[in-house]
Design a protein around this motif. Structure first.
Motif, PDB file in Angstrom:
ATOM      1  N   GLU A  77       0.308  -6.447  43.146  1.00 23.80           N
ATOM      2  CA  GLU A  77       0.023  -5.735  44.399  1.00 23.80           C
ATOM      3  C   GLU A  77       1.264  -5.680  45.282  1.00 23.80           C
ATOM      4  O   GLU A  77       1.539  -4.651  45.915  1.00 23.80           O
ATOM      5  CB  GLU A  77      -1.146  -6.399  45.143  1.00 23.80           C
ATOM      6  CG  GLU A  77      -2.480  -6.174  44.484  1.00 23.80           C
ATOM      7  CD  GLU A  77      -2.818  -4.692  44.312  1.00 23.80           C
ATOM      8  OE1 GLU A  77      -2.646  -3.909  45.278  1.00 23.80           O
ATOM      9  OE2 GLU A  77      -3.232  -4.312  43.208  1.00 23.80           O
ATOM     10  N   LEU A  78       2.006  -6.765  45.330  1.00 21.64           N
ATOM     11  CA  LEU A  78       3.238  -6.799  46.113  1.00 21.64           C
ATOM     12  C   LEU A  78       4.236  -5.774  45.565  1.00 21.64           C
ATOM     13  O   LEU A  78       4.883  -5.053  46.330  1.00 21.64           O
ATOM     14  CB  LEU A  78       3.824  -8.209  46.072  1.00 21.64           C
ATOM     15  CG  LEU A  78       4.955  -8.538  47.023  1.00 21.64           C
ATOM     16  CD1 LEU A  78       4.523  -8.378  48.476  1.00 21.64           C
ATOM     17  CD2 LEU A  78       5.424  -9.972  46.774  1.00 21.64           C
ATOM     18  N   LYS A  80       3.507  -3.023  43.981  1.00 23.74           N
ATOM     19  CA  LYS A  80       3.015  -1.689  44.354  1.00 23.74           C
ATOM     20  C   LYS A  80       3.425  -1.351  45.782  1.00 23.74           C
ATOM     21  O   LYS A  80       3.873  -0.234  46.071  1.00 23.74           O
ATOM     22  CB  LYS A  80       1.496  -1.624  44.226  1.00 23.74           C
ATOM     23  CG  LYS A  80       0.993  -1.629  42.804  1.00 23.74           C
ATOM     24  CD  LYS A  80      -0.532  -1.658  42.793  1.00 23.74           C
ATOM     25  CE  LYS A  80      -1.069  -1.840  41.391  1.00 23.74           C
ATOM     26  NZ  LYS A  80      -2.541  -1.927  41.381  1.00 23.74           N
ATOM     27  N   ARG A  81       3.259  -2.310  46.697  1.00 23.99           N
ATOM     28  CA  ARG A  81       3.609  -2.064  48.103  1.00 23.99           C
ATOM     29  C   ARG A  81       5.107  -1.824  48.273  1.00 23.99           C
ATOM     30  O   ARG A  81       5.516  -1.023  49.112  1.00 23.99           O
ATOM     31  CB  ARG A  81       3.169  -3.238  48.984  1.00 23.99           C
ATOM     32  CG  ARG A  81       1.689  -3.285  49.234  1.00 23.99           C
ATOM     33  CD  ARG A  81       1.320  -4.172  50.404  1.00 23.99           C
ATOM     34  NE  ARG A  81       1.913  -5.484  50.381  1.00 23.99           N
ATOM     35  CZ  ARG A  81       1.360  -6.565  49.830  1.00 23.99           C
ATOM     36  NH1 ARG A  81       0.189  -6.484  49.232  1.00 23.99           N
ATOM     37  NH2 ARG A  81       1.973  -7.731  49.875  1.00 23.99           N
ATOM     38  N   HIS A  82       5.907  -2.516  47.480  1.00 22.35           N
ATOM     39  CA  HIS A  82       7.350  -2.387  47.635  1.00 22.35           C
ATOM     40  C   HIS A  82       7.875  -1.020  47.200  1.00 22.35           C
ATOM     41  O   HIS A  82       8.968  -0.625  47.609  1.00 22.35           O
ATOM     42  CB  HIS A  82       8.072  -3.530  46.915  1.00 22.35           C
ATOM     43  CG  HIS A  82       8.129  -4.766  47.747  1.00 22.35           C
ATOM     44  ND1 HIS A  82       7.017  -5.532  48.015  1.00 22.35           N
ATOM     45  CD2 HIS A  82       9.162  -5.365  48.393  1.00 22.35           C
ATOM     46  CE1 HIS A  82       7.364  -6.536  48.786  1.00 22.35           C
ATOM     47  NE2 HIS A  82       8.662  -6.462  49.034  1.00 22.35           N
ATOM     48  N   ALA A  84       6.666   1.785  48.192  1.00 25.57           N
ATOM     49  CA  ALA A  84       6.653   2.560  49.434  1.00 25.57           C
ATOM     50  C   ALA A  84       7.826   2.198  50.349  1.00 25.57           C
ATOM     51  O   ALA A  84       8.228   3.006  51.187  1.00 25.57           O
ATOM     52  CB  ALA A  84       5.330   2.355  50.173  1.00 25.57           C
ATOM     53  N   TYR A  85       8.362   0.987  50.181  1.00 26.15           N
ATOM     54  CA  TYR A  85       9.502   0.561  51.003  1.00 26.15           C
ATOM     55  C   TYR A  85      10.825   1.081  50.450  1.00 26.15           C
ATOM     56  O   TYR A  85      11.867   0.908  51.072  1.00 26.15           O
ATOM     57  CB  TYR A  85       9.582  -0.961  51.094  1.00 26.15           C
ATOM     58  CG  TYR A  85       8.317  -1.634  51.580  1.00 26.15           C
ATOM     59  CD1 TYR A  85       7.501  -1.075  52.551  1.00 26.15           C
ATOM     60  CD2 TYR A  85       7.946  -2.871  51.053  1.00 26.15           C
ATOM     61  CE1 TYR A  85       6.347  -1.707  52.977  1.00 26.15           C
ATOM     62  CE2 TYR A  85       6.790  -3.512  51.481  1.00 26.15           C
ATOM     63  CZ  TYR A  85       6.002  -2.921  52.438  1.00 26.15           C
ATOM     64  OH  TYR A  85       4.866  -3.562  52.855  1.00 26.15           O
TER      65      TYR A  85
END
Length: 138
Positions: A77-78, A80-82, A84-85
């Motif tokens: 999950e982390l 996946k979020r990264h 977008a960064y």
């Protein structure tokens, strides 16, 4: 990771945790020195808060070492979020280098070759699992 490596990571992290803010500041300084372009990913970020999140994430990973299913789910999950960064695959190597250098500075002579290998194994797993999560976005 072997039980001995898990123990080394936990023992060494317990020594770094009391100086978490300083360690995070050192980490980001090293990271940005290694790859100045990465600093753009943090433009506008509250770096003290970012440092606290980093150290909390590392602490969470250390606590979950003996619960691999939970750890891997959180890392995917982390990852996946990264995406977008703007994090790219190559950044993971740079982060690992900065992390090991920061730990070496923070722990001094207690950052033995065995401790370095244990953290290297942990970070390899973290990076690989986060990258696998990132690939799920595409």
């Amino acid at each position: 990771m072997s039980p001995d490596q898990i123990q080394l990571v936990r023992q060494s992290f317990a020594r770094v945790a009391p100086i978490a803010d300083q360690a995070a500041t050192l980490f980001y300084a090293r990271l940005f020195a290694l790859d100045p372009a990465i600093s753009r990913l943090f433009s506008g970020s509250d770096m003290p808060a970012q440092g606290r999140r980093l150290m909390e994430m590392i602490g969470d990973a250390v606590r979950l070492l003996e619960q691999p299913a939970q750890l891997d789910a959180a890392l995917r999950e982390l990852g996946k979020r990264h995406v977008a960064y703007g994090v790219q695959d190559g950044h993971y190597t740079t982060v690992g280098t900065a992390l090991l250098a920061t730990l070496a500075d923070a722990l001094g002579p207690d950052f033995t070759p065995a401790t370095r290998a244990a953290w290297g194994a942990l970070y390899a797993h973290v990076g690989d699992t986060m990258q696998a999560g990132a690939q799920e976005v595409f």
